[in-house]
Scaffold this active site. Structure first.
Site, short mmCIF file in Angstrom:
data_model
loop_
_atom_site.label_atom_id
_atom_site.label_comp_id
_atom_site.label_asym_id
_atom_site.label_seq_id
_atom_site.Cartn_x
_atom_site.Cartn_y
_atom_site.Cartn_z
CG ASP A 151 -3.61 -7.78 -4.06
OD1 ASP A 151 -3.89 -8.96 -4.36
OD2 ASP A 151 -3.99 -6.80 -4.73
CE LYS B 291 -1.94 -25.43 -3.61
NZ LYS B 291 -2.06 -26.18 -2.35
CG HIS C 293 -1.19 -33.44 2.81
ND1 HIS C 293 -2.50 -33.24 2.50
CD2 HIS C 293 -0.53 -32.30 2.53
CE1 HIS C 293 -2.63 -32.02 2.04
NE2 HIS C 293 -1.46 -31.43 2.05
CD GLU D 278 -2.66 -27.41 1.41
OE1 GLU D 278 -2.71 -26.36 0.74
OE2 GLU D 278 -2.10 -28.45 1.01
P1 NAD Z 1 -2.36 2.90 -0.42
O1 NAD Z 1 -2.73 3.85 -1.50
O2 NAD Z 1 -3.42 2.58 0.58
O3 NAD Z 1 -1.07 3.41 0.34
C1 NAD Z 1 0.07 3.86 -0.32
C2 NAD Z 1 0.33 5.30 0.04
O4 NAD Z 1 0.71 5.41 1.41
C3 NAD Z 1 1.49 5.88 -0.73
O5 NAD Z 1 1.05 6.33 -1.99
C4 NAD Z 1 1.95 7.01 0.18
O6 NAD Z 1 1.25 8.20 -0.11
C5 NAD Z 1 1.54 6.57 1.59
N1 NAD Z 1 2.68 6.19 2.45
C6 NAD Z 1 2.79 6.47 3.77
N2 NAD Z 1 3.93 5.97 4.29
C7 NAD Z 1 4.57 5.35 3.30
C8 NAD Z 1 5.81 4.61 3.21
N3 NAD Z 1 6.61 4.43 4.26
N4 NAD Z 1 6.15 4.05 2.02
C9 NAD Z 1 5.34 4.20 0.94
N5 NAD Z 1 4.19 4.91 0.96
C10 NAD Z 1 3.78 5.47 2.13
O7 NAD Z 1 -1.89 1.50 -0.98
P2 NAD Z 1 -1.02 1.04 -2.20
O8 NAD Z 1 0.11 0.28 -1.63
O9 NAD Z 1 -0.72 2.14 -3.16
O10 NAD Z 1 -2.03 0.04 -2.93
C11 NAD Z 1 -2.27 -1.24 -2.42
C12 NAD Z 1 -3.72 -1.61 -2.63
O11 NAD Z 1 -4.07 -1.52 -4.02
C13 NAD Z 1 -3.98 -3.04 -2.23
O12 NAD Z 1 -5.12 -3.08 -1.42
C14 NAD Z 1 -4.26 -3.73 -3.58
O13 NAD Z 1 -5.13 -4.82 -3.39
C15 NAD Z 1 -4.88 -2.63 -4.37
N6 NAD Z 1 -4.88 -2.74 -5.85
C16 NAD Z 1 -4.14 -3.66 -6.52
C17 NAD Z 1 -4.16 -3.69 -7.91
C18 NAD Z 1 -3.27 -4.68 -8.63
O14 NAD Z 1 -2.45 -5.33 -8.00
N7 NAD Z 1 -3.40 -4.86 -9.94
C19 NAD Z 1 -4.94 -2.78 -8.62
C20 NAD Z 1 -5.67 -1.83 -7.90
C21 NAD Z 1 -5.64 -1.80 -6.52
#
Ligand code: NAD
Length: 421
Positions: free
Chosen positions: A277, A261, A375, A83
């Site tokens: 996300d 928005k 815009h 945009e």
């Molecule tokens: P991930 O599982 O890839 O990473 C998280 C993991 O990284 C942690 O569990 C931990 O083991 C590790 N880690 C390493 N260093 C860390 C630090 N400094 N702090 C915290 N953890 C650390 O990702 P995630 O963040 O658990 O999940 C995000 C993904 O899930 C996104 O891609 C999202 O789109 C997707 N997702 C979203 C939904 C929803 O929002 N409803 C549902 C399902 C999946």
């Protein structure tokens, strides 16, 4: 040396000249800047590992908003958006806010909620009591799933349970509170919620269906606030106009949707640039806006005793510096480096400030000359391209349409024909 995000005339430079400044600001390597300038900087094999059924990549322009200062620190804010006018408006608003001392921001601990849906428990109250009695065991079982998260000080910290009435009868909902540290946390929370399911079934005597994170992250909020001098805004009438606009959004869901928005225009552009996300953020923001029963605005603008404008915003901000696509997408990694945040909390605070800036930019235009002037002049270039203009003809056609106040494809085609005769 402290870095300044105030770069005068940044918008007048070429992409290469801008990148040279950003390279210096963020300490990017030659490899990183070369990658940014490539037409396709997401290799197909990386894309193929990110999602399913890949057939190509979808590029979006990546820009940088200037002038941002949050809690005394300067930021260049990477934004990916299709945009026009979003980045210009954010930069302009950040400049006005800077005149009033910059943005202030805070955030809660990065705690996400995992929900476990228990159906058919004979005595939901008793089931709830059993879950509370076994809290330590439930939390331990959840934490056993993620020693890495625990090692960073995160993990399942607490739980709650509630009984809700639904069209299919009573349900017991167990909620797990997980400190996700620098991760967005959906995978981490979902894994924990699934792991504790057998224990929850045993404790409640019910059957568990869903085990999943809630995007209404009310325990992971980011807040930003600012004061904008009336002189920077263009006078008392603009302050009044913005205060009235804010009151309109507070009272009317139809206006609130567009108001919110506007704030999300900025937030989502940063979320996209950093590989986070955006659906999670949008779902969280809108659900939070409706939490009190009626959909309303996530930000508020009022006139203070000096006649200056005061604004604030608060919304759930489930973002990560690791996890998801943040580390796999090469441009997201560079965008994160440009932003230079050190924790998910700091990131969430900058995002709240960006949302407030974007909201202010739109409201200032609306309360002043109307949004279309700025815009349309930017949008005119898109229209010129749609009509077939190339290279220097794009700006020539766009400028003519803006002067004539006729920003339309049919007019762009006519002008183009005239110019290329
Ligand atoms: P991930 O599982 O890839 O990473 C998280 C993991 O990284 C942690 O569990 C931990 O083991 C590790 N880690 C390493 N260093 C860390 C630090 N400094 N702090 C915290 N953890 C650390 O990702 P995630 O963040 O658990 O999940 C995000 C993904 O899930 C996104 O891609 C999202 O789109 C997707 N997702 C979203 C939904 C929803 O929002 N409803 C549902 C399902 C999946």
């Amino acid at each position: 040396m402290t870095k300044s995000s105030v770069i005068s005339g940044f918008y007048k430079l070429s992409p290469k000249e801008r990148l040279a400044i950003v390279k210096d600001f963020a300490g990017l390597t030659d490899e990183e800047t070369q990658l940014l300038l490539q037409t396709c900087s997401l290799p197909i094999d990386v894309a193929d590992h990110m999602i399913e059924n890949v057939i190509g990549v979808f590029p979006e322009p990546l820009g940088v908003a200037v002038n941002f200062q949050v809690n005394g620190k300067d930021y260049l804010v990477p934004m990916a958006t299709e945009e026009p006018s979003v980045i210009a408006a954010a930069s302009f608003a950040a400049k006005m806010v800077r005149d009033g001392g910059g943005f202030h921001a805070s955030s809660t601990e990065p705690v996400m909620i995992g929900q476990i849906q228990v159906v058919g428990a004979k005595d939901a109250q008793l089931g709830k009591k059993h879950v509370f009695d076994a809290k330590a065991a439930v939390l331990k079982m959840a934490n056993d799933q993620d020693p890495v998260l625990n090692s960073f000080g995160g993990g399942a910290k607490d739980l709650d349970a509630k009984i809700i009435e639904t069209p299919l009868g009573q349900m017991l909902i167990v909620e797990l509170y997980v400190d996700c540290r620098d991760a967005m946390g959906a995978n981490a929370v979902n894994t924990m919620a699934e792991a504790i399911t057998p224990l929850v079934e045993q404790l409640t005597g019910g059957h568990v269906y869903l085990r999943i994170i809630s995007n209404l992250a009310t325990k992971r909020l980011a807040k930003a606030w600012c004061t904008v001098p009336k002189e920077s805004l263009g006078g008392q009438a603009v302050v009044d106009g913005i205060a009235y606009a804010s009151a309109f959004a507070a009272a009317d869901p139809f206006r609130a949707a567009t108001h919110n928005k506007g704030a999300l225009n900025g937030i989502i552009a940063v979320i996209l640039a950093t590989g986070n996300d955006h659906r999670a953020i949008e779902a969280g923001a809108h659900a939070y806006a409706a939490l009190k029963g009626s959909y309303t605005s996530i930000s508020k603008w009022t006139k203070n005793v000096n006649g200056d404008l005061e604004g604030s915003i608060e919304l759930p901000m489930a973002v990560g510096l690791i996890g998801g696509a943040v580390k796999t997408h090469p441009i997201a990694r560079i965008a994160m480096k440009i932003l230079g945040v050190k924790s998910a909390n700091e990131f969430s605070e900058v995002l709240a400030a960006v949302g407030l800036a974007q909201n202010l930019g739109a409201l200032r235009a609306l309360a002043n000359e109307g949004i279309q002037r700025g815009h349309m002049s930017l949008h005119a270039r898109n229209i010129a391209i749609t009509a077939g203009a190339k290279d220097e003809l794009i700006d020539l056609v766009a400028d003519r349409m803006v002067k004539e106040r006729k920003v339309r494809v049919d007019r762009a085609k006519e002008i183009l024909e005239e110019l290329t005769k």
